[in-house]
Design a protein around this motif. Structure first.
Motif, mmCIF file in Angstrom:
data_model
loop_
_atom_site.group_PDB
_atom_site.id
_atom_site.type_symbol
_atom_site.label_atom_id
_atom_site.label_comp_id
_atom_site.label_asym_id
_atom_site.label_seq_id
_atom_site.Cartn_x
_atom_site.Cartn_y
_atom_site.Cartn_z
ATOM 1 N N GLU A 46 0.875 -1.199 0.129
ATOM 2 C CA GLU A 46 -0.038 -0.062 0.005
ATOM 3 C C GLU A 46 0.891 1.389 0.029
ATOM 4 O O GLU A 46 1.817 1.335 0.726
ATOM 5 C CB GLU A 46 -0.952 -0.046 1.213
ATOM 6 C CG GLU A 46 -1.852 1.314 1.224
ATOM 7 C CD GLU A 46 -2.714 1.012 2.560
ATOM 8 O OE1 GLU A 46 -3.679 1.916 2.660
ATOM 9 O OE2 GLU A 46 -2.305 0.283 3.411
ATOM 10 N N GLY A 47 0.519 2.028 -0.807
ATOM 11 C CA GLY A 47 1.127 3.236 -0.815
ATOM 12 C C GLY A 47 1.793 3.523 -2.408
ATOM 13 O O GLY A 47 1.847 4.537 -2.686
ATOM 14 N N TYR A 48 2.333 2.523 -2.701
ATOM 15 C CA TYR A 48 2.852 2.439 -4.194
ATOM 16 C C TYR A 48 1.585 2.493 -5.236
ATOM 17 O O TYR A 48 1.925 3.115 -6.301
ATOM 18 C CB TYR A 48 3.661 1.126 -4.354
ATOM 19 C CG TYR A 48 4.993 0.946 -3.670
ATOM 20 C CD1 TYR A 48 6.212 1.460 -4.338
ATOM 21 C CD2 TYR A 48 4.900 0.751 -2.419
ATOM 22 C CE1 TYR A 48 7.308 1.245 -3.513
ATOM 23 C CE2 TYR A 48 6.049 0.725 -1.729
ATOM 24 C CZ TYR A 48 7.336 0.815 -2.213
ATOM 25 O OH TYR A 48 8.612 0.917 -1.647
ATOM 26 N N ASP A 49 0.470 2.306 -4.751
ATOM 27 C CA ASP A 49 -0.586 2.371 -5.763
ATOM 28 C C ASP A 49 -1.368 3.631 -5.661
ATOM 29 O O ASP A 49 -2.444 3.929 -6.196
ATOM 30 C CB ASP A 49 -1.570 1.157 -4.983
ATOM 31 C CG ASP A 49 -2.215 1.523 -3.658
ATOM 32 O OD1 ASP A 49 -1.560 2.072 -3.025
ATOM 33 O OD2 ASP A 49 -3.404 1.093 -3.283
ATOM 34 N N LYS A 50 -0.876 4.488 -5.093
ATOM 35 C CA LYS A 50 -1.530 5.991 -4.946
ATOM 36 C C LYS A 50 -1.868 6.564 -6.464
ATOM 37 O O LYS A 50 -0.811 6.368 -7.229
ATOM 38 C CB LYS A 50 -0.589 6.989 -4.300
ATOM 39 C CG LYS A 50 -0.480 6.765 -2.571
ATOM 40 C CD LYS A 50 0.598 7.733 -2.056
ATOM 41 C CE LYS A 50 -0.032 9.375 -2.134
ATOM 42 N NZ LYS A 50 1.152 10.159 -1.609
ATOM 43 N N SER A 51 -3.102 7.207 -6.620
ATOM 44 C CA SER A 51 -3.120 7.354 -7.852
ATOM 45 C C SER A 51 -2.490 8.449 -8.161
ATOM 46 O O SER A 51 -2.187 8.769 -9.517
ATOM 47 C CB SER A 51 -4.698 8.049 -7.876
ATOM 48 O OG SER A 51 -4.942 8.999 -6.662
ATOM 49 N N SER A 52 -1.775 9.398 -7.257
ATOM 50 C CA SER A 52 -0.811 10.515 -7.874
ATOM 51 C C SER A 52 0.394 9.916 -8.202
ATOM 52 O O SER A 52 1.298 10.546 -8.692
ATOM 53 C CB SER A 52 -0.749 11.252 -6.613
ATOM 54 O OG SER A 52 -0.252 10.741 -5.385
ATOM 55 N N ILE A 53 0.844 8.689 -7.915
ATOM 56 C CA ILE A 53 1.931 7.949 -8.354
ATOM 57 C C ILE A 53 1.603 7.054 -9.524
ATOM 58 O O ILE A 53 2.261 7.402 -10.649
ATOM 59 C CB ILE A 53 2.643 6.984 -7.216
ATOM 60 C CG1 ILE A 53 3.005 7.820 -6.040
ATOM 61 C CG2 ILE A 53 3.587 6.141 -7.824
ATOM 62 C CD1 ILE A 53 3.321 6.954 -4.885
ATOM 63 N N ILE A 54 0.621 6.338 -9.748
ATOM 64 C CA ILE A 54 0.116 5.274 -10.810
ATOM 65 C C ILE A 54 -0.212 6.150 -11.994
ATOM 66 O O ILE A 54 0.051 6.090 -13.213
ATOM 67 C CB ILE A 54 -0.520 4.426 -10.398
ATOM 68 C CG1 ILE A 54 0.180 3.440 -9.350
ATOM 69 C CG2 ILE A 54 -1.022 3.631 -11.499
ATOM 70 C CD1 ILE A 54 1.078 2.675 -9.923
ATOM 71 N N GLY A 55 -1.187 7.296 -12.011
ATOM 72 C CA GLY A 55 -1.711 7.918 -12.745
ATOM 73 C C GLY A 55 -0.908 8.611 -13.696
ATOM 74 O O GLY A 55 -1.148 8.622 -14.815
ATOM 75 N N PRO A 56 -0.013 9.535 -13.484
ATOM 76 C CA PRO A 56 1.002 10.251 -14.212
ATOM 77 C C PRO A 56 1.743 9.101 -15.032
ATOM 78 O O PRO A 56 2.155 9.474 -16.323
ATOM 79 C CB PRO A 56 2.034 10.956 -13.320
ATOM 80 C CG PRO A 56 1.047 11.093 -12.088
ATOM 81 C CD PRO A 56 0.297 9.940 -11.976
ATOM 82 N N PHE A 57 2.100 7.917 -14.540
ATOM 83 C CA PHE A 57 2.730 6.924 -15.387
ATOM 84 C C PHE A 57 2.144 6.555 -16.447
ATOM 85 O O PHE A 57 2.278 6.264 -17.557
ATOM 86 C CB PHE A 57 3.198 5.753 -14.358
ATOM 87 C CG PHE A 57 3.922 4.454 -15.036
ATOM 88 C CD1 PHE A 57 5.234 4.822 -15.560
ATOM 89 C CD2 PHE A 57 3.301 3.589 -15.426
ATOM 90 C CE1 PHE A 57 5.817 3.659 -16.111
ATOM 91 C CE2 PHE A 57 3.848 2.547 -15.988
ATOM 92 C CZ PHE A 57 5.098 2.552 -16.631
ATOM 93 N N GLU A 58 0.782 6.198 -16.267
ATOM 94 C CA GLU A 58 -0.263 5.592 -17.068
ATOM 95 C C GLU A 58 -0.418 6.717 -17.986
ATOM 96 O O GLU A 58 -0.465 6.290 -19.361
ATOM 97 C CB GLU A 58 -1.498 5.316 -16.383
ATOM 98 C CG GLU A 58 -1.767 4.111 -15.565
ATOM 99 C CD GLU A 58 -2.895 3.935 -14.823
ATOM 100 O OE1 GLU A 58 -3.287 2.731 -14.897
ATOM 101 O OE2 GLU A 58 -3.486 4.731 -14.378
ATOM 102 N N GLU A 59 -0.641 7.896 -17.701
ATOM 103 C CA GLU A 59 -0.729 8.907 -18.825
ATOM 104 C C GLU A 59 0.390 9.101 -19.663
ATOM 105 O O GLU A 59 0.172 9.262 -20.814
ATOM 106 C CB GLU A 59 -1.363 10.122 -18.059
ATOM 107 C CG GLU A 59 -1.508 11.293 -19.166
ATOM 108 C CD GLU A 59 -2.886 11.229 -19.691
ATOM 109 O OE1 GLU A 59 -3.046 11.710 -20.709
ATOM 110 O OE2 GLU A 59 -3.931 10.468 -18.886
ATOM 111 N N LYS A 60 1.593 9.200 -19.202
ATOM 112 C CA LYS A 60 2.915 9.307 -20.057
ATOM 113 C C LYS A 60 3.086 8.220 -20.913
ATOM 114 O O LYS A 60 3.556 8.458 -21.980
ATOM 115 C CB LYS A 60 4.041 9.624 -18.890
ATOM 116 C CG LYS A 60 5.332 9.840 -19.641
ATOM 117 C CD LYS A 60 6.694 9.987 -18.703
ATOM 118 C CE LYS A 60 7.725 10.189 -19.447
ATOM 119 N NZ LYS A 60 8.933 10.414 -18.304
#
Length: 375
Positions: A46-60
């Motif tokens: 837990e923590g690594y799944d934060k949307s603020s971490i995963i979201g930008p990676f998905e977008e980029k």
């Protein structure tokens, strides 16, 4: 094991423009479907799944990351080693289990030269060649979060000097004032070190017996064995527990984040030539046979980057140090205080680095036997 999946990026359909004259004449219109986002499967704490971490990676990267949350690092590794590694691309777990992916033959090794820029952004203590994550001279993963295990103390009730050793755990004056965290090997290792035994080497029968005796003495003074961190923290705050054993900074940070700077985790002074603290670390690695190895590599880079490090350090449940030196200036003074950054290298110098102990199964069995006898 608990499963959670991030919501995929929603991308509008690419609608066809005006039809060609021929299409218009026949009344035909075209619609081009959106290209599917590249799937990536990620096992993590837990923590690594934060949307603020995963979201930008998905977008980029035009990716869709499916998350499988770890609730037990050993269990997560067992799942991967049993063949589950084929179902994942990247994993973030406790560092000994990332290192064990090497001998298990389930990791994609990291090329240190290719990641030289990443290592250069780390504190010198974490730069290549980083022994805790190497197997036969090859790198199994990169460090991503860390902290230390030592007594967690409420300084409104006790001085830090009192806990310069684990002696209060056995002092009759502290009977029924000690809380032991029921977190696998974490409370066992400090007790072994206090007994003058290095638990990270092969142990003989006499040493295992000594560990049994020190755990027996600990349980005689212990008020409670607690698995729920929130319960342990409440007892620490109201003075029911004078110290938490087996948690360290992972048990401290959320309370300090809420303004309770009188809650601290420290490392006792060396005893009998042995350091008394333990450095824990999480790491991120790639799984063998990934369908998207280059994208997996990019996710590892993303997780350990200075830009992500502060976000990864500062989560709702717990706050933890990161290996990124370049991220340090991005922390506020308040965040640095919460993380006890002014103390971190003292803790490092007085600690052992956590790894999988050869006799851990024996020690866990002894722990359960002595606990049952104490009850």
């Amino acid at each position: 094991m608990k499963n959670a999946f991030t919501t995929p990026n929603r991308r509008g359909l690419l609608k066809g423009g005006a039809a060609t004259a021929l299409g218009a004449a026949t009344g035909a219109f075209s619609a081009l479907p959106a290209a599917a986002a590249t799937p990536l499967r990620y096992m993590c704490w837990e923590g690594y799944d934060k949307s603020s971490i995963i979201g930008p990676f998905e977008e980029k990267n035009d990716a869709s990351v499916a998350i499988d949350l770890i609730t037990d690092s050993a269990g997560g590794f067992a799942k991967l080693a049993a063949g589950g590694y084929r179902d994942f691309d990247v994993v973030s777990s406790d560092s000994p289990w990332i290192a064990r992916m090497g001998p298990a033959g389930i990791c994609e090794y990291i090329d240190d030269d290719e990641f030289a820029d990443v290592y250069n952004s780390f504190y010198p203590q974490f730069r290549a060649p980083f022994a805790p994550l190497q197997y036969e001279g090859k790198t199994t993963g990169l460090p991503s979060r860390w902290g230390w295990v030592g007594p967690t103390v409420n300084t409104k009730f006790d001085s830090l000097e009192t806990w310069s050793s684990y002696a209060p755990c056995f002092d009759p004056a502290y009977k029924d004032k000690i809380c032991v965290l029921d977190w696998g090997d974490w409370p066992i290792m400090p007790m072994a070190l206090h007994a003058g035994i290095d638990p990270y080497k092969e142990l003989d029968d006499a040493e295992l017996k000594e560990i049994r005796l020190v755990l027996r003495a600990l349980f005689k003074n212990t008020r409670a064995l607690v698995a729920d961190l929130s319960v342990a923290q409440k007892g620490l705050m109201d003075g029911s527990f004078r110290a938490l054993i087996g948690g360290g900074t992972y048990a401290t940070s959320a309370l300090r984040k809420d303004g309770n700077d009188h809650i601290m985790s420290i490392v006792p002074e060396p005893k009998d030539g042995l350091n008394q603290g333990i450095i824990w670390m999480e790491a991120t690695g790639m799984l063998k046979g990934s369908d998207n190895p280059e994208l997996a590599k990019q996710l590892v880079r993303h997780v350990v980057s200075p830009q992500v490090a502060v976000d990864l350090a500062w989560t709702e449940a717990t706050c933890n140090l990161v290996p990124s030196q370049d991220a340090e200036n991005q922390f506020s003074d308040e965040q640095k205080a919460v993380l006890q950054m002014d103390y971190m290298w003292e803790a490092w110098d007085k600690s052992h680095f956590h790894s999988v102990a050869p006799n851990i199964d024996d020690m866990l069995a002894i722990f359960q036997e002595e606990l049952a006898a104490a009850e």
